[in-house]
Scaffold this motif. Structure first.
Motif, PDB file in Angstrom:
ATOM      1  N   TYR A 103     -82.740  -2.450  37.220  1.00  0.00           N
ATOM      2  CA  TYR A 103     -82.252  -2.334  35.841  1.00  0.00           C
ATOM      3  C   TYR A 103     -82.962  -1.207  35.102  1.00  0.00           C
ATOM      4  O   TYR A 103     -82.351  -0.488  34.328  1.00  0.00           O
ATOM      5  CB  TYR A 103     -82.460  -3.659  35.109  1.00  0.00           C
ATOM      6  N   GLU A 129     -88.857  -3.630  35.931  1.00  0.00           N
ATOM      7  CA  GLU A 129     -87.829  -4.531  35.395  1.00  0.00           C
ATOM      8  C   GLU A 129     -88.371  -5.260  34.169  1.00  0.00           C
ATOM      9  O   GLU A 129     -89.580  -5.375  33.967  1.00  0.00           O
ATOM     10  CB  GLU A 129     -87.417  -5.536  36.475  1.00  0.00           C
ATOM     11  N   THR A 130     -87.467  -5.755  33.370  1.00  0.00           N
ATOM     12  CA  THR A 130     -87.859  -6.372  32.106  1.00  0.00           C
ATOM     13  C   THR A 130     -88.656  -7.649  32.340  1.00  0.00           C
ATOM     14  O   THR A 130     -88.184  -8.544  33.043  1.00  0.00           O
ATOM     15  CB  THR A 130     -86.591  -6.718  31.298  1.00  0.00           C
ATOM     16  N   LEU A 133     -87.108 -11.301  32.446  1.00  0.00           N
ATOM     17  CA  LEU A 133     -85.737 -11.304  32.957  1.00  0.00           C
ATOM     18  C   LEU A 133     -85.721 -10.907  34.430  1.00  0.00           C
ATOM     19  O   LEU A 133     -85.279 -11.658  35.284  1.00  0.00           O
ATOM     20  CB  LEU A 133     -84.872 -10.323  32.154  1.00  0.00           C
ATOM     21  N   ARG A 165     -73.383 -14.608  42.464  1.00  0.00           N
ATOM     22  CA  ARG A 165     -72.317 -14.131  41.576  1.00  0.00           C
ATOM     23  C   ARG A 165     -71.346 -13.205  42.308  1.00  0.00           C
ATOM     24  O   ARG A 165     -70.170 -13.143  41.985  1.00  0.00           O
ATOM     25  CB  ARG A 165     -72.982 -13.389  40.424  1.00  0.00           C
ATOM     26  N   ALA A 176     -79.985 -12.254  34.448  1.00  0.00           N
ATOM     27  CA  ALA A 176     -80.379 -11.027  35.149  1.00  0.00           C
ATOM     28  C   ALA A 176     -79.803 -11.038  36.557  1.00  0.00           C
ATOM     29  O   ALA A 176     -80.274 -11.768  37.425  1.00  0.00           O
ATOM     30  CB  ALA A 176     -81.896 -10.889  35.198  1.00  0.00           C
ATOM     31  N   THR A 177     -78.766 -10.257  36.748  1.00  0.00           N
ATOM     32  CA  THR A 177     -78.128 -10.171  38.063  1.00  0.00           C
ATOM     33  C   THR A 177     -78.442  -8.840  38.726  1.00  0.00           C
ATOM     34  O   THR A 177     -78.487  -8.727  39.942  1.00  0.00           O
ATOM     35  CB  THR A 177     -76.596 -10.281  37.903  1.00  0.00           C
ATOM     36  N   ILE A 178     -78.657  -7.833  37.880  1.00  0.00           N
ATOM     37  CA  ILE A 178     -78.782  -6.473  38.397  1.00  0.00           C
ATOM     38  C   ILE A 178     -80.024  -6.328  39.277  1.00  0.00           C
ATOM     39  O   ILE A 178     -79.966  -5.770  40.374  1.00  0.00           O
ATOM     40  CB  ILE A 178     -78.830  -5.494  37.206  1.00  0.00           C
ATOM     41  N   PRO A 180     -81.960  -8.709  41.027  1.00  0.00           N
ATOM     42  CA  PRO A 180     -81.892  -9.321  42.352  1.00  0.00           C
ATOM     43  C   PRO A 180     -80.826  -8.693  43.244  1.00  0.00           C
ATOM     44  O   PRO A 180     -81.027  -8.588  44.453  1.00  0.00           O
ATOM     45  CB  PRO A 180     -81.562 -10.791  42.062  1.00  0.00           C
ATOM     46  N   ARG A 181     -79.729  -8.230  42.648  1.00  0.00           N
ATOM     47  CA  ARG A 181     -78.698  -7.566  43.445  1.00  0.00           C
ATOM     48  C   ARG A 181     -79.284  -6.334  44.122  1.00  0.00           C
ATOM     49  O   ARG A 181     -79.094  -6.107  45.321  1.00  0.00           O
ATOM     50  CB  ARG A 181     -77.532  -7.176  42.540  1.00  0.00           C
TER      51      ARG A 181
ATOM     52  N   LEU B 192     -90.952  -7.231  24.505  1.00  0.00           N
ATOM     53  CA  LEU B 192     -90.471  -5.853  24.408  1.00  0.00           C
ATOM     54  C   LEU B 192     -91.117  -5.138  23.210  1.00  0.00           C
ATOM     55  O   LEU B 192     -91.681  -5.774  22.330  1.00  0.00           O
ATOM     56  CB  LEU B 192     -88.940  -5.865  24.286  1.00  0.00           C
TER      57      LEU B 192
END
Ligand SMILES: Cc1cc2nc3c(=O)[nH]c(=O)nc-3n(C[C@H](O)[C@H](O)[C@H](O)COP(=O)(O)O)c2cc1C
Lengths: 214, 235
Positions: A103, A129-130, A133, A165, A176-178, A180-181, B192
Motif C-alpha cells: 500500500y 504499510e500503515t 492496518l 476476497r 486492508a486487502t492490498i 496481504p494481497r 498517523l
C-alpha cells in the motif's frame, strides 16, 4: 598574523574540521567491528526465523548467489539467495523477495523454500504499510505470516494462492486487502521461480567474494 | 538571556521547562511529529538529541573566544554534524535494533534548528559549565515532549505503553511493555501524522493550563516573574 585576517578565520575552521574528522575516525575504528558483527547477527537472526538452523550444516551466510529477475523478486537489481545444505545435499534456499505493490511502497521479505518445494518460513524484513492496518504482516503483530509454513504450489492449488476476497485461501485483514494481497503474490512468485530454477539455484557457484572481506 | 551568574538550576529549568523547545519555542517540530508514534521511539530520539545538544553546546562554548562572528555558523555546523555522525555510529554499534527503527531520523538531528539555536543564543556567550547545563536542559525538555507525545499516541493508537522497550534496554525490558487496553482495535488517527499535530496541540494546551494556574496562585501570593506561554513565533 593579523587577528582579523580571513586567513585566520579559514585556519580556525580548518582546525575544527580536522578535530571533527579525527574524532570520527577514532569512533569509526572503535565501532567498526561491532557494527559489522551486529549486522551479521541481524541477518543470521532473520534467517533463523525462516529456516531452523538445525536443518543444515553449511555456512548459510556465505553460501549465497545473486540472481536478477525483476518479475520474481520485485525490483530490477540482483536479489540474494542463501543456500542451505546438509552433508552437501540441498536442503533449502532462502530468497530475498520484494513485493513491489504494497500500500505504501515495497515490502521486503525473506522466503525460505525447502528442496521439496514447500515453504519453511516467510518473514517481512521491512515495509512501510500503515500501522494498525497493514502491519499484521509482521510476525510480532500477528501470526498471519506463519500460515505460509508448509504450503507449496500444490497446497493450495493456483487458484487458492490469493487472499479470500479474491477467491483464495489466505485471510486479508480488516480494512486492508492490498498489503496481504501483495505478500501472497510475492510468495507465490518465489515458489514458481524455485520450481523453474531448482537445480540452477543449488548448482551455481557461490558469489560471495564481496561479502567476505570486511 | 542568562548572565554568567545565573544559577545552574535556573538555567536548567529555563531550558527544559520555561523555554521548552517542543512545547514553547516550537523548534524541531519535524522530528517531534515524525518520531513520536511510541514512547520508546520518542525516548530514543530524545536521548540522542540530548547527547548532541550537550556535545555541541560544550564544544561551542569552549571555542567561543576563537570563533569570530563571520565563521561561527559554519563552525557550528561542523561541530553539530560531527556530533550527530558520532551518535549515528555509536547507536549502530550498541542499539542496533533501535537504530533500525530510528535510523533515518538520526542524521536528521542535524536539521533540528533547536541545536544551532542553542549554540548561537546561549553556548556562544556563556562559559562551558552553563552551556552544558543549558544543552542538557534543552535536550531533556525536548525528550520530555517526545515521550509525552509518544505516550499519548501509543496509548490512543495501540492501547500499549513502552512497546519495543527491549530494542533499547535489552531482553529483560520486554516485561516493561504495558497493555493498558487489551484487544485495542487500533486508532488510526492517533498513529498517523495528523494525530501528532493534535497530540502536540493538547500537550501545549495542558502546559499552558499549568502555567496559568501557577500565575493565578502567584498573583494571589507574592508577585513573581511569569513564564511565557507558547506562541510559536518566539524563535
Ligand atoms: C490512511 C489509510 C491507510 C491505509 N493503509 C492501508 C495499508 O497499509 N494496507 C492496506 O491493505 N490497505 C490500507 N488502506 C485501505 C485501502 O485503501 C483499501 O481500502 C483496503 O485495502 C481495502 O481494500 P478492498 O476494498 O479491496 O478490500 C488504507 C486506507 C487509508 C485511508
Amino acid at each position: 598574523m593579523n587577528a582579523d585576517s580571513p586567513l585566520r578565520s579559514g585556519l580556525t575552521l580548518a582546525g575544527i574540521a580536522v578535530l571533527g574528522v579525527a574524532l570520527l575516525t577514532g569512533i569509526h575504528h572503535l565501532t567498526r567491528e561491532r557494527i559489522a558483527a551486529q549486522q551479521r547477527d541481524a541477518v543470521a537472526m532473520r534467517l533463523s526465523q525462516v529456516l531452523a538452523p538445525d536443518r543444515y550444516d553449511n555456512d548459510l551466510l556465505h553460501d549465497v548467489i545473486q540472481v536478477t529477475d525483476p518479475e520474481t523478486f520485485g525490483h530490477p537489481g540482483p536479489a540474494t539467495v542463501y543456500r542451505a545444505r546438509r552433508d552437501g545435499q540441498p536442503v533449502a534456499v532462502v530468497m530475498e523477495v520484494t513485493a513491489p505493490n504494497g500500500y505504501n511502497g515495497p515490502i521486503r521479505m525473506l522466503v525460505g523454500i525447502l528442496a521439496d518445494g514447500s515453504i519453511s518460513g516467510v518473514r517481512v524484513v521491512s515495509h512501510r504499510e500503515t500501522p494498525g492496518l497493514g502491519d499484521p504482516i509482521e510476525a510480532r503483530r500477528s501470526d498471519w505470516i506463519t500460515r505460509f509454513e508448509g504450503r507449496s504450489l500444490r497446497d493450495p492449488t493456483p487458484e487458492g494462492w490469493a487472499v479470500r476476497r479474491d477467491g483464495g485461501e489466505f485471510d486479508q485483514f480488516t480494512g486492508a486487502t492490498i498489503t496481504p494481497r501483495a505478500v501472497v503474490e510475492a510468495v507465490q512468485r518465489a515458489l514458481e521461480y524455485h520450481r523453474a530454477h531448482l537445480d540452477a539455484l543449488y548448482a551455481r557457484q557461490s558469489a560471495d567474494e564481496q561479502s567476505t572481506d570486511e | 538571556m542568562s548572565e554568567h551568574r545565573t544559577p545552574l538550576g535556573d538555567i536548567f529549568t529555563e531550558a527544559a521547562w520555561r523555554q521548552n523547545t517542543g512545547l514553547v519555542v516550537l523548534l524541531g517540530l519535524c522530528p517531534l511529529l515524525a518520531v513520536s508514534g511510541t514512547v520508546v521511539n520518542g525516548l530514543g530520539l530524545g536521548l540522542a538529541t540530548t547527547f548532541v545538544l550537550l556535545v555541541s553546546n560544550l564544544s561551542v562554548s569552549l571555542l567561543r573566544k576563537t570563533l569570530r562572528p563571520e565563521i561561527r555558523i559554519p563552525a557550528f555546523v561542523l561541530i553539530i554534524a560531527s556530533a550527530v555522525t558520532a551518535i549515528d555510529l555509536l547507536m549502530q554499534a550498541w542499539f542496533h535494533d533501535l537504530y533500525g527503527v530510528l535510523g533515518i531520523f538520526i542524521p536528521l538531528i542535524v536539521t533540528n534548528c533547536a541545536i544551532i539555536g542553542r549554540a548561537e543564543a546561549f553556548a556562544a556567550r556563556n562559559p562551558p559549565m552553563a552551556a552544558a547545563v543549558d544543552g542538557l536542559g534543552t535536550g531533556l525538555g525536548f525528550c520530555l515532549a517526545l515521550v509525552l507525545l509518544g505516550a499519548l499516541r501509543e496509548l490512543a493508537g495501540h492501547g500499549t505503553l513502552l512497546a519495543g522497550a527491549d530494542m533499547m534496554f535489552g531482553e529483560w525490558a520486554r516485561s516493561l511493555e504495558l497493555t493498558l487496553v487489551p484487544n485495542h482495535p487500533g486508532f488510526l488517527l492517533a498513529i498517523l501524522p495528523p494525530g501528532a499535530f493534535i497530540g502536540l496541540g493538547l500537550l501545549i494546551a495542558a502546559r499552558n493550563a499549568i502555567i496559568a494556574r501557577g500565575e493565578r496562585r502567584a498573583k494571589a501570593g507574592s508577585p513573581r516573574v511569569t513564564a511565557p506561554v507558547a506562541r510559536g513565533e518566539s524563535a
